[in-house]
Design an enzyme around this catalytic site. Structure first.
Site, mmCIF file in Angstrom:
data_model
loop_
_atom_site.group_PDB
_atom_site.id
_atom_site.type_symbol
_atom_site.label_atom_id
_atom_site.label_comp_id
_atom_site.label_asym_id
_atom_site.label_seq_id
_atom_site.Cartn_x
_atom_site.Cartn_y
_atom_site.Cartn_z
ATOM 1 N N ASN A 1 28.156 32.682 45.731
ATOM 2 C CA ASN A 1 29.273 32.648 46.689
ATOM 3 C C ASN A 1 29.369 34.012 47.373
ATOM 4 O O ASN A 1 29.808 34.988 46.761
ATOM 5 C CB ASN A 1 30.562 32.325 45.910
ATOM 6 C CG ASN A 1 31.797 32.386 46.782
ATOM 7 O OD1 ASN A 1 31.716 32.496 48.003
ATOM 8 N ND2 ASN A 1 32.958 32.322 46.151
ATOM 9 N N TRP A 2 28.962 34.049 48.639
ATOM 10 C CA TRP A 2 28.953 35.340 49.348
ATOM 11 C C TRP A 2 30.365 35.778 49.742
ATOM 12 O O TRP A 2 30.547 36.894 50.204
ATOM 13 C CB TRP A 2 28.092 35.230 50.615
ATOM 14 C CG TRP A 2 26.623 35.133 50.359
ATOM 15 C CD1 TRP A 2 25.991 35.120 49.147
ATOM 16 C CD2 TRP A 2 25.588 35.046 51.354
ATOM 17 N NE1 TRP A 2 24.627 35.020 49.319
ATOM 18 C CE2 TRP A 2 24.355 34.970 50.663
ATOM 19 C CE3 TRP A 2 25.584 35.005 52.743
ATOM 20 C CZ2 TRP A 2 23.128 34.875 51.336
ATOM 21 C CZ3 TRP A 2 24.366 34.916 53.411
ATOM 22 C CH2 TRP A 2 23.141 34.853 52.706
ATOM 23 N N LYS A 3 31.327 34.901 49.634
ATOM 24 C CA LYS A 3 32.708 35.200 50.060
ATOM 25 C C LYS A 3 32.690 35.705 51.512
ATOM 26 O O LYS A 3 31.858 35.262 52.291
ATOM 27 C CB LYS A 3 33.368 36.171 49.079
ATOM 28 C CG LYS A 3 33.255 35.648 47.631
ATOM 29 C CD LYS A 3 34.084 36.395 46.645
ATOM 30 C CE LYS A 3 33.911 35.769 45.265
ATOM 31 N NZ LYS A 3 34.714 36.398 44.236
ATOM 32 N N HIS B 1 38.570 27.247 44.826
ATOM 33 C CA HIS B 1 38.301 28.607 44.336
ATOM 34 C C HIS B 1 39.623 29.366 44.213
ATOM 35 O O HIS B 1 40.506 29.223 45.056
ATOM 36 C CB HIS B 1 37.354 29.333 45.293
ATOM 37 C CG HIS B 1 36.862 30.623 44.716
ATOM 38 N ND1 HIS B 1 37.633 31.753 44.700
ATOM 39 C CD2 HIS B 1 35.700 30.930 44.091
ATOM 40 C CE1 HIS B 1 36.955 32.720 44.096
ATOM 41 N NE2 HIS B 1 35.783 32.245 43.720
ATOM 42 N N GLU C 1 40.486 32.268 44.872
ATOM 43 C CA GLU C 1 40.894 33.094 46.017
ATOM 44 C C GLU C 1 41.533 32.232 47.097
ATOM 45 O O GLU C 1 42.329 32.718 47.889
ATOM 46 C CB GLU C 1 39.688 33.897 46.542
ATOM 47 C CG GLU C 1 39.369 35.041 45.594
ATOM 48 C CD GLU C 1 37.945 35.550 45.642
ATOM 49 O OE1 GLU C 1 37.219 35.245 46.610
ATOM 50 O OE2 GLU C 1 37.553 36.247 44.686
ATOM 51 N N GLU D 1 36.283 29.141 35.987
ATOM 52 C CA GLU D 1 36.341 30.496 36.525
ATOM 53 C C GLU D 1 37.655 31.166 36.139
ATOM 54 O O GLU D 1 38.647 31.076 36.878
ATOM 55 C CB GLU D 1 36.254 30.443 38.053
ATOM 56 C CG GLU D 1 34.928 29.967 38.569
ATOM 57 C CD GLU D 1 34.535 30.756 39.800
ATOM 58 O OE1 GLU D 1 33.404 31.265 39.811
ATOM 59 O OE2 GLU D 1 35.349 30.910 40.718
ATOM 60 N N GLY E 1 35.469 39.250 39.796
ATOM 61 C CA GLY E 1 35.425 40.517 40.517
ATOM 62 C C GLY E 1 35.926 41.703 39.715
ATOM 63 O O GLY E 1 36.161 42.776 40.270
ATOM 64 N N SER F 1 32.263 37.524 37.032
ATOM 65 C CA SER F 1 31.473 38.704 36.669
ATOM 66 C C SER F 1 30.158 38.358 35.962
ATOM 67 O O SER F 1 29.756 39.032 35.016
ATOM 68 C CB SER F 1 32.302 39.679 35.822
ATOM 69 O OG SER F 1 33.417 40.129 36.563
ATOM 70 N N GLY G 1 29.657 35.618 42.293
ATOM 71 C CA GLY G 1 30.215 36.229 43.500
ATOM 72 C C GLY G 1 29.470 37.503 43.840
ATOM 73 O O GLY G 1 28.389 37.484 44.433
ATOM 74 N N GLY G 2 30.035 38.637 43.416
ATOM 75 C CA GLY G 2 29.504 39.954 43.789
ATOM 76 C C GLY G 2 27.993 40.090 43.602
ATOM 77 O O GLY G 2 27.291 40.612 44.488
HETATM 78 P P1 PGA Z 1 32.375 37.505 40.732
HETATM 79 O O1 PGA Z 1 33.012 36.256 41.493
HETATM 80 O O2 PGA Z 1 31.009 37.076 40.271
HETATM 81 O O3 PGA Z 1 32.325 38.595 41.771
HETATM 82 O O4 PGA Z 1 33.260 37.822 39.586
HETATM 83 C C1 PGA Z 1 32.882 34.953 40.994
HETATM 84 C C2 PGA Z 1 33.527 33.974 41.913
HETATM 85 O O5 PGA Z 1 34.533 34.327 42.555
HETATM 86 O O6 PGA Z 1 33.060 32.834 42.038
#
Ligand code: PGA
Length: 260
Positions: free
Chosen positions: A9-11, A95, A97, A174, A180, A219, A240-241
């Protein structure tokens, strides 16, 4: 045996130039991912770029969100019915976020879960595989409410669509406190929650539960992926990251491929 899936997930990150580099690096290692599914989730404005780069590579793609409506006056929203134009195969739904943005408007969590269920129905009707995210907030974690939170969503989904419909979907556990933060859930913690989720689905439909892929997100990095993915109910990761760093993401995909 469930086929592992690693979703990146590049966000809201990237430019055409940085995406191109990342995609080229991924393509150079795509042969290492045979036997597993890998999918990336760029910002929607870059879907066309991703489609051009990845077509024929075996790596798939999707969107980070989808509307619960089909079309109409919904400024800024993306309809599931538009995604086949970009050969997208997946969409993330629910998600944290996204949920947090809605939280600011003080929407009840049960209403949010119903919204997730509606989006899920919309995505499935367009032939997409939804990846439905759920996890407890830090407060809910401290209060020992993890099972209550995941159960609420699963109950809502099953009431809305029936357990059989989950055979066309992927779940992602999640925990919000792990996203993050660099503080991943331990493999044992994640395994327990995944097992609990699978058992809930099995109550209604054992076959669907046995085949259901449940990803862990929060993470996930190159150095913890293998221990997470070695657990029997963890079928891959939602990253994510680390999905923005080619070497890290490739290591995570390789860790998933080693499980098969
Ligand atoms: P992260 O994000 O790997 O940066 O913790 C995971 C996600 O939001 O799906």
């Amino acid at each position: 045996m469930r086929k592992p899936l690693v979703a990146g997930n590049w966000k809201m990150n990237g430019t055409s130039a940085s995406n191109q580099k990342l995609l080229e690096n991924m393509l150079a290692s795509a042969a290492d991912f045979s036997g597993i599914d890998v999918a990336i989730f760029p910002p929607a404005v870059y879907l066309y770029q991703v489609k051009e780069a990845l077509t024929g590579s075996g790596i798939k793609w999707g969107t980070q969100n989808v509307s619960s409506y089909l079309e109409g006056p919904y400024t800024g929203e993306i309809s599931a019915s538009m995604l086949p134009d970009f050969n997208a195969q997946y969409t993330l739904i629910g998600h944290s976020e996204r949920r947090c943005l809605y939280d600011e408007l003080d929407i009840d969590q049960l209403v949010l879960d119903k919204l997730v269920a509606e989006k899920y129905q919309r995505a499935a009707a367009s032939g997409l595989t939804p990846i439905i995210c759920i996890g407890e907030t830090p407060q809910e974690h401290d209060q020992g409410k993890t099972e209550e939170v995941v159960l609420r969503l699963l109950d809502t989904l099953i009431a809305h669509q029936g357990a059989k419909a989950l055979s066309r979907t992927v779940l992602a556990y999640e925990p919000v406190w792990a996203i993050g933060t660099g503080k991943s859930a331990s493999p044992e913690w994640a395994q327990n929650v995944h097992q609990f989720m699978r058992e809930r689905v099995a109550k209604d439909d054992p076959e669907t539960a046995a085949n259901l892929r449940i990803l862990y997100g929060g993470s996930v990095k190159g150095n913890n992926a293998a221990s997470l993915f070695s657990k029997s109910d963890i079928d891959g990761g939602l990253v994510g990251g680390a999905s923005l760093i080619a070497d890290e993401f490739i290591k995570i995909c390789q860790a998933a491929a080693q499980q098969i």
